[in-house]
Structures are given as structure tokens and as C-alpha cells.
Design an enzyme around this catalytic site. Structure first.
Site, PDB file in Angstrom:
ATOM      1  N   GLU B 113      -5.294   1.944   6.341  1.00 61.14           N
ATOM      2  CA  GLU B 113      -4.154   2.838   6.144  1.00 61.14           C
ATOM      3  C   GLU B 113      -3.455   3.047   7.482  1.00 61.14           C
ATOM      4  O   GLU B 113      -4.118   3.177   8.517  1.00 61.14           O
ATOM      5  CB  GLU B 113      -4.665   4.174   5.564  1.00 61.14           C
ATOM      6  CG  GLU B 113      -3.636   5.278   5.428  1.00 61.14           C
ATOM      7  CD  GLU B 113      -2.418   4.893   4.587  1.00 61.14           C
ATOM      8  OE1 GLU B 113      -2.588   4.426   3.454  1.00 61.14           O
ATOM      9  OE2 GLU B 113      -1.285   5.045   5.091  1.00 61.14           O
ATOM     10  N   LEU B 114      -2.114   3.062   7.428  1.00 55.32           N
ATOM     11  CA  LEU B 114      -1.342   3.164   8.665  1.00 55.32           C
ATOM     12  C   LEU B 114      -1.137   4.616   9.101  1.00 55.32           C
ATOM     13  O   LEU B 114      -1.051   4.909  10.289  1.00 55.32           O
ATOM     14  CB  LEU B 114       0.019   2.484   8.442  1.00 55.32           C
ATOM     15  CG  LEU B 114       0.894   2.172   9.646  1.00 55.32           C
ATOM     16  CD1 LEU B 114       0.158   1.329  10.652  1.00 55.32           C
ATOM     17  CD2 LEU B 114       2.152   1.466   9.184  1.00 55.32           C
ATOM     18  N   ASN B 146      -2.802  -1.264  11.400  1.00 52.64           N
ATOM     19  CA  ASN B 146      -1.654  -1.955  10.830  1.00 52.64           C
ATOM     20  C   ASN B 146      -2.164  -3.274  10.264  1.00 52.64           C
ATOM     21  O   ASN B 146      -2.377  -4.237  10.997  1.00 52.64           O
ATOM     22  CB  ASN B 146      -0.609  -2.196  11.924  1.00 52.64           C
ATOM     23  CG  ASN B 146       0.640  -2.855  11.386  1.00 52.64           C
ATOM     24  OD1 ASN B 146       0.642  -3.419  10.290  1.00 52.64           O
ATOM     25  ND2 ASN B 146       1.714  -2.798  12.146  1.00 52.64           N
ATOM     26  N   SER B 147      -2.392  -3.303   8.954  1.00 49.18           N
ATOM     27  CA  SER B 147      -3.029  -4.483   8.370  1.00 49.18           C
ATOM     28  C   SER B 147      -2.152  -5.722   8.470  1.00 49.18           C
ATOM     29  O   SER B 147      -2.640  -6.842   8.414  1.00 49.18           O
ATOM     30  CB  SER B 147      -3.387  -4.222   6.912  1.00 49.18           C
ATOM     31  OG  SER B 147      -2.236  -3.828   6.215  1.00 49.18           O
ATOM     32  N   LEU B 166      -2.095  -1.895  -3.708  1.00 48.95           N
ATOM     33  CA  LEU B 166      -1.667  -1.022  -4.794  1.00 48.95           C
ATOM     34  C   LEU B 166      -0.472  -0.180  -4.367  1.00 48.95           C
ATOM     35  O   LEU B 166      -0.534   0.551  -3.385  1.00 48.95           O
ATOM     36  CB  LEU B 166      -2.828  -0.097  -5.204  1.00 48.95           C
ATOM     37  CG  LEU B 166      -3.773  -0.625  -6.288  1.00 48.95           C
ATOM     38  CD1 LEU B 166      -4.268  -2.024  -6.003  1.00 48.95           C
ATOM     39  CD2 LEU B 166      -4.944   0.322  -6.458  1.00 48.95           C
ATOM     40  N   ASP B 169       4.721  -0.152  -0.082  1.00 51.10           N
ATOM     41  CA  ASP B 169       6.062   0.282   0.295  1.00 51.10           C
ATOM     42  C   ASP B 169       7.072  -0.781  -0.146  1.00 51.10           C
ATOM     43  O   ASP B 169       6.939  -1.926   0.234  1.00 51.10           O
ATOM     44  CB  ASP B 169       6.106   0.467   1.825  1.00 51.10           C
ATOM     45  CG  ASP B 169       7.364   1.157   2.288  1.00 51.10           C
ATOM     46  OD1 ASP B 169       8.400   1.050   1.601  1.00 51.10           O
ATOM     47  OD2 ASP B 169       7.319   1.787   3.357  1.00 51.10           O
ATOM     48  N   THR B 244      -5.749   5.399  -8.728  1.00 51.02           N
ATOM     49  CA  THR B 244      -5.086   5.988  -7.573  1.00 51.02           C
ATOM     50  C   THR B 244      -4.147   7.114  -7.961  1.00 51.02           C
ATOM     51  O   THR B 244      -3.657   7.187  -9.080  1.00 51.02           O
ATOM     52  CB  THR B 244      -4.264   4.939  -6.800  1.00 51.02           C
ATOM     53  OG1 THR B 244      -3.264   4.418  -7.676  1.00 51.02           O
ATOM     54  CG2 THR B 244      -5.141   3.814  -6.299  1.00 51.02           C
ATOM     55  N   GLU B 245      -3.882   7.952  -6.976  1.00 48.67           N
ATOM     56  CA  GLU B 245      -2.973   9.087  -7.179  1.00 48.67           C
ATOM     57  C   GLU B 245      -1.596   8.574  -7.577  1.00 48.67           C
ATOM     58  O   GLU B 245      -0.933   9.108  -8.469  1.00 48.67           O
ATOM     59  CB  GLU B 245      -2.848   9.893  -5.876  1.00 48.67           C
ATOM     60  CG  GLU B 245      -4.064  10.728  -5.530  1.00 48.67           C
ATOM     61  CD  GLU B 245      -5.231   9.924  -4.979  1.00 48.67           C
ATOM     62  OE1 GLU B 245      -5.073   8.699  -4.799  1.00 48.67           O
ATOM     63  OE2 GLU B 245      -6.286  10.509  -4.726  1.00 48.67           O
ATOM     64  N   GLU B 246      -1.173   7.506  -6.909  1.00 51.56           N
ATOM     65  CA  GLU B 246       0.116   6.886  -7.195  1.00 51.56           C
ATOM     66  C   GLU B 246       0.156   6.404  -8.649  1.00 51.56           C
ATOM     67  O   GLU B 246       1.120   6.642  -9.377  1.00 51.56           O
ATOM     68  CB  GLU B 246       0.274   5.713  -6.224  1.00 51.56           C
ATOM     69  CG  GLU B 246       1.664   5.264  -5.876  1.00 51.56           C
ATOM     70  CD  GLU B 246       2.632   6.302  -5.474  1.00 51.56           C
ATOM     71  OE1 GLU B 246       2.339   7.086  -4.559  1.00 51.56           O
ATOM     72  OE2 GLU B 246       3.700   6.334  -6.083  1.00 51.56           O
TER      73      GLU B 246
END
Lengths: 433, 273
Positions: B113-114, B146-147, B166, B169, B244-246
Site C-alpha cells: 500500500e502506498l 510503491n509497487s 482490486l 486507481d 474488501t471495503e471498496e
């Protein structure tokens, strides 16, 4: 706010400072120097300066040249840079075969050993390929344009090399990474198969070179970086075979309290015969020679050849004739009287490259009059014969190059407060009416 | 009235889990900015004892400057040879990882996660879950990175079995399309990191992005679409929308999702297609 603007202004100006570059034909038939936007070539075989023939009729390159090299065993020459053009030349007649347009400024260029393809990399991390094969009648339009084959995500690519057997293309970036990718027969669809990543540098990777001998035809990859090291790699597996701390060995690493300043390795050149490697390092007035033990797969420092006067090499070139050509200089130096400066020196004595211990084969700096071609060559490549009076200007030039490289390739470390301040001046916020 | 006011602490007293509202962050984070988080120089430098102490107990040795100089395996337990095999790229608040942890208890997984605050939230969540459920959730962890730049630093060639993307952006503007986490160029790196036969799972509620991701995967020589039968048989696929929450938010709003699940194939398989 004002602070930030000055910061960016300075960065922009200093990024335009370009180091002088040199490239030597593999059989020493000719030598080329790039100083700013000027490309200067001397034909050593014909013993005369070369007039480059281009269709454009105007200056060859409109802005600083960032990469030059000979390729395909000397048949081809490529030049590319900040004017977003890649020019490919035939070295027989020095006519420009092709001019390719790039979307972004070009930072590196490579020619395939069979002369069929030219690859170039831009500052956004994309590597492109153009085909030089005029005989492919099937898709003439496709072949004319450059196609993107791979990318390093949002990173500046500093160097591109083809492996000696042509199977791989190696790209190095400012995020400490070296990527080894299989170069397909038909590269226009992209180079998707990554063979390995060579990871180990702790700062930007600045240059790449291959070392290969008849016994080790696959060759070994050498890389130089902003961490002041030269590293030896096996590209098939990506393993780091050996690290040579060249900055420390040359006693150039300075520490001011917490900050340790590592002079970057700026150029690596391998001798076609034997296993000697020449290394140029920021702050080193001269060149460092390394030897590679091919069976043991280690690197060791042989000696440091120092110049009597100001000479921090910005680029190196070498041919099978056993001479090391070096150039120092830069262009677009703020506050300088000169638009560009370039000084060339030649180091000879590497024919019997493995016997540097014996006094007979001491590498020696050639006097200007004694270099191949003589002073005519210097006149062409430097723009003038003698630069003896320009010591101060040269010193300022190399300092400017050092700062430019640092600004371009090293991430700026901001304090938390400064970062918050910079975030406030972001321009993507909607203005409250 | 006062009974409705929850105490103003970051960790809930009843569930011992961190409260999301103290870890709020913008949905978008700029992947181009070079943030300041440590990056392992090579995959061998990834500190497994930090992420999975249950599997890799360590004895940290501090030198005089209080720097950690080495971590040794506990001699009696022998060396654990597990490697991370699932990676959730852009893991957000960790919903997927938490669900996968119990489904694959022997597999090590990591979320990338960024955003700083969000990573901290996931870290707290995992620690709380481990405490409340002894022996469980020891196989998941999170790292702030930063993947798009650093995946090769974390994983060796062919190390991963599954990669998850998932609700990434969307980068709506066309000039920003090249910043998308699924792109023809970045797929080269994901193909490198996945073993042959490994699976990449993508899902989004933005139709244009869904089409984009599918087109990128379809056009890449090293990926091939999973068949309908395989999709139905894979227990992980259901989690894409529900875990996921999203995903839950999309379901609540009655939105549509667009998924693309592909397998990493070898070059010879590609040639025979």
C-alpha cells in the site's frame, strides 16, 4: 513559496548542463566527440576531419547530445539527446541514414550487433526500437516509426546495452535497478520476457559495459553507480558476482559529519583484448584501471592513472588498437564564457593489457602532438588545439556536470516540514471562488 | 445520550480493532512522488522475521549504536523455507488479506500500500487480530511501498502464485493512463514475479478501466484468460467482490463490477496458441 520557485528554476538550468561525450570506432578508424549540440568527428584512417551529411540542412542536433556510440562492428553510429531526435549514421560516408523522432528527451542509445535495430531510451523510462532493415517490404510504415518495447516505471534510463550474443537488452535506471530482458527476433511487439533483475546498487546506476573474451563469450556485465562502486554481474541469473568500492579505493569518499559524499562512477570502458577495465569517477583526476579475474569472477584495482592537471573524465572510449581516449568538458555552463568545452586526452600502452606490472608496458599519457592523427584531431574534436589557459573553466565545467547529475538522478530528501510546504503549493487544488 | 458517544481512542475498546476514522486518507496517492520509505535492495533483504514472527522468530542483536545488525533464526526451530506467495497490490484497509488468511493458513501473504496512514491501519488491524485469535493471522502482513517501482525488490523471479489488483486507481485522464497499475509494460514485471501457472486477479467498478485491464492482459503474450469452469471452481474469485471495503461499497450502491482473471503462461505455450 519563493524558495520553491528558485529551487525549480535552478534545477531546470542545471539540468541543461550536458557532459562532453566521446566514442571511438572499434578499429580506431574514427573518433567522435559530442559537446553540447555539436557533433565533431575525425576520420583517423583518412586523416581528415569529417563533414557530417544530413538532409535537414540546419544544425544536426538542436539541443545537447546525451548519447553517442558506434555499433554493428563500427558500421553504424548513433547520436541522440535533448532535441528529441535520434540520428543514425553510416560510418563509410558519414551520411545520416535515418532521423527518428522521440516523444521525450533521449537519455541512452544502443545498436544491435547485427546492425538491424537501434534502441533508445527516454527520460520517462520507456525503451524504443527502430528497424534499419530497408528490405522489409511487407510493412514499410510500421518499420519507419519507433515502437516502445519495454519500460521502467517512471524512472530515467541512464544506460542501454545489448549482450555480446545479442540475446538480451540491458537497461539501467536511476532507481538502482538493472533489468535484463530477452530481445526477440521481432522486437516490434515488445520485449516482454524479463530474464533477470540485477539488484545491488544502493544509488542510481550510471553506466553499463560488457566484458567478454574468446573463453567467456557470453561475457560479464559491469555496472557503475552513484554509490561509488563498480559491480560484476551474471546476467542470466541476475546474481551480483563482485563489488569493487572504487570511490573508497581511490580515497575519494568524503564525509561531512552525517553526510557521506560518494563520487559517482561516470563511465566504464572495457578493453577488447584481455580483462582490463577503465573507470572514470567524479572527483578523480585521471582514470582508474581494474582487472577482472574471469574464472574467479572478481574485480580488483590495478592502478590509478592520474593526470598532472585538471582532468575529470566525463566519457571514455576504447578501440582494439589498445588506446584509451578520454574527454572532459560540458556545455551550457551557467556563467561561463564558453557555450561548450571539451578536452581530449589519449592513454596508450594497453596492447599487452595483462602485463601492467612490467615497466615496459606502463600506460602513458600521449602528448598532444603524439596522439593518432596529431594536433589536427584535437583541433577538430576540441574546437581548438590548446586549452591550457582554460583550466579554471574546465574545473567549473566538471563541477557543473557533477551537480547536474546529482540533481537529475538522486531523489531530493526533503524534511517533513518542507514536504508539507511543497504539498501546499501543488497546483491541482480547486481554487475557492 | 452519552452512551452513544464512543471514547475518542484509536483502538476500539470492545473489539480491540483499530478505528478507521483515525486513519482516514485521500483515496488517491501520487505514485510518481518518490516517498521516503525503506526499500529492500534485493528480495533476500526482505525481513521475514519482522512480518511473520511466528514463522521466522528472530534474535535481534543490537550493537553499541542501537542499530539492528543481524537477525538469526531460533536455532531449535530450524530454518523456515517459506516465501511470500500471495501479494495484494494496493491492499487498502486489508479486507482481502484478512479473508484470505484463514482460507490459506499455511501460505504467506503480503499487502502493498502506498498511503502511510492506511498502511498503519492495516498493521494495527493484523496485530489486533493476531492477539484476539491465537495461532491465526500470522501469515499476513503489510508493507508501505510503491509497487509499480519496487516489486522486483521484494519478490524473486516466479515467486508468487497469486497477485491481486482490486479496485485500482482509475487515473481517468488519458494523459495519466500510463500511470495505471495494470499496463502493458508493468505486466512484464508481474509476469516475471508470477510463476508459470500463477494467477492475476483484477476487478474494478469503473467500466472503462475494466475494459482497459482486460485488453492489456489479453494483448500480453505471457497471460491467458482463465476459463469459466476454473473461475467457478476458484474460492478466491468470490472474495474479489465481497471481501474488501471498496467491493462492499459497490455492492451496497448496486453497482456493477468488471473482473479479469488471467493465468501466467510460458513462452512455448504462447507460441502454440
Amino acid at each position: 513559496m519563493a524558495e520553491t520557485t528558485i529551487d525549480e528554476g535552478e534545477t531546470n538550468r542545471e539540468m541543461e548542463v550536458a557532459p562532453a561525450l566521446i566514442a571511438v570506432h572499434p578499429l580506431e578508424k574514427s573518433v567522435a566527440v559530442a559537446a553540447g549540440a555539436e557533433l565533431r568527428v575525425f576520420d583517423l584512417e583518412g586523416d581528415c576531419p569529417v563533414t557530417l551529411l544530413d538532409d535537414s540542412g540546419g544544425p544536426l542536433h538542436a539541443d545537447s547530445i546525451r548519447a553517442i556510440r558506434f555499433g554493428a562492428k563500427g558500421r553504424l553510429f548513433a547520436s541522440a539527446g535533448d532535441d528529441k531526435l535520434v540520428k543514425i549514421w553510416t560510418t563509410d560516408s558519414w551520411r545520416c541514414l535515418r532521423t527518428v523522432c522521440s516523444e521525450k528527451r533521449v537519455s541512452a542509445v544502443a545498436i544491435s550487433h547485427d546492425g538491424l535495430f537501434v534502441c533508445f531510451a527516454d527520460k520517462f523510462g520507456v525503451v524504443w526500437v527502430v528497424s534499419l532493415d530497408e528490405e522489409e517490404g511487407n510493412q514499410p510504415l510500421v518499420n519507419k516509426k519507433a515502437a516502445p518495447i519495454l519500460a521502467h516505471y517512471c524512472s530515467i534510463i541512464t544506460s542501454l546495452e545489448f549482450s555480446p550474443d545479442g540475446r538480451f537488452i540491458i537497461s539501467a535506471d536511476r532507481d538502482f535497478k538493472i533489468r535484463v530482458t530477452m530481445f526477440p527476433m521481432k522486437p516490434f511487439k515488445g520485449a516482454h520476457e524479463i530474464q533477470s533483475f540485477c539488484l545491488g546498487h544502493t544509488e542510481f546506476v550510471s553506466c553499463l559495459a560488457f566484458l567478454c573474451t574468446p573463453d567467456y563469450s557470453q561475457g560479464f556485465l559491469l555496472s557503475g553507480g552513484g554509490d561509488s562502486t563498480v559491480r560484476l554481474w551474471d546476467i542470466a541469473s541476475g546474481s551480483l558476482l563482485h563489488t569493487c568500492e572504487v570511490g573508497a579505493q581511490a580515497e575519494l569518499v568524503e564525509s561531512n559529519g552525517d553526510e557521506v559524499c560518494h563520487p559517482a562512477v561516470t563511465a566504464i570502458c572495457t578493453f577488447p583484448v584481455g580483462s582490463l577495465i577503465a573507470v572514470a569517477i567524479q572527483s578523480l583526476h585521471g582514470v582508474m584501471l581494474l582487472n577482472c579475474d574471469l574464472s574467479g569472477r572478481t574485480l580488483s584495482v590495478v592502478k590509478v592513472v592520474s593526470m598532472g592537471d585538471v582532468f575529470i573524465a566525463t566519457s571514455l572510449g576504447m578501440s582494439s588498437a589498445g588506446r584509451l581516449w578520454m574527454v572532459t568538458g560540458a556545455s551550457n555552463i551557467h556563467g561561463s564564457n564558453f557555450t561548450s568545452l571539451a578536452r581530449v586526452k589519449v592513454l596508450a600502452g594497453f596492447e599487452m593489457s595483462n602485463n601492467l606490472d612490467s615497466s615496459e608496458n606502463e600506460p602513458c599519457m600521449l602528448e598532444d602532438a603524439n596522439i593518432p592523427g596529431g594536433e589536427k584531431v584535437l583541433e577538430k574534436l576540441q574546437g581548438c588545439v590548446s586549452l591550457a589557459k582554460e583550466e579554471k573553466a574546465l574545473a567549473a565545467a566538471t563541477e557543473a556536470v557533477k551537480i547536474a547529475m546529482r540533481n537529475l538522478l538522486i531523489k531530493k530528501q526533503y524534511s517533513v516540514d518542507k514536504r508539507e510546504l511543497r504539498k501546499k503549493s501543488r497546483n491541482d487544488r480547486k481554487l475557492k471562488q | 445520550m452519552s452512551q452513544n458517544n464512543k471514547p475518542n481512542t484509536k483502538i476500539s475498546n470492545s473489539t480491540r480493532l483499530p478505528r478507521k476514522r483515525f486513519y482516514r486518507a485521500r483515496a488517491h496517492s501520487n505514485p510518481l512522488s518518490d516517498s521516503h520509505f525503506p526499500v529492500p535492495i534485493t528480495p533476500l533483504n526482505v525481513d521475514y522475521s519482522l512480518h511473520y514472527p511466528h514463522f521466522f522468530p528472530s534474535y535481534k542483536i543490537n550493537n553499541d549504536n542501537d542499530d539492528v545488525t543481524s537477525t538469526d533464526q531460533a536455532p531449535s526451530l530450524g530454518v523456515c523455507s517459506k516465501k511470500i506467495q500471495f501479494a495484494d497490490i494496493g491492499c487498502g484497509f486489508g479486507g482481502l488479506l484478512v479473508n484470505l488468511a484463514t482460507l490459506f493458513p499455511e501460505t504467506l501473504m503480503i499487502g502493498m500500500e502506498l498511503r502511510d496512514k492506511v498502511t498503519e491501519y492495516v498493521r494495527e488491524r493484523i496485530l489486533a487480530l493476531r492477539e484476539a485469535n491465537p495461532g491465526q493471522y500470522q501469515n499476513i502482513s503489510v508493507v508501505r511501498t510503491n509497487s509499480m517501482k519496487y516489486i522486483p525488490n521484494f519478490f524473486e523471479k516466479g515467486q508468487l502464485l497469486k497477485m491481486f489488483f482490486l479496485f485500482p486507481d482509475p487515473h481517468f485522464k488519458e494523459k495519466n493512463h500510463r500511470r495505471r497499475v495494470i499496463s502493458p509494460h508493468l505486466l512484464d514485471e508481474y509476469a516475471y514475479t508470477l510463476e508459470v501457472g500463477g494467477i492475476i486477479y483484477t476487478i474494478t467498478d469503473v467500466e472503462e478501466l475494466g475494459e482497459w485491464m482486460k485488453a492489456c492482459l489479453e494483448g500480453h503474450p505471457l497471460f491467458e484468460a482463465i476459463t469459466e469452469e476454473e473461475l467457478k471452481a476458484d474460492p478466491v474469485v468470490k472474495l474479489l467482490t465481497s471481501a474488501t471495503e471498496e467491493g462492499q461499497k459497490v455492492a451496497r450502491n448496486g453497482g456493477q463490477t468488471f473482473q479479469a482473471v488471467y493465468r501466467r503462461i510460458s513462452v512455448s505455450e504462447e507460441e502454440s496458441r
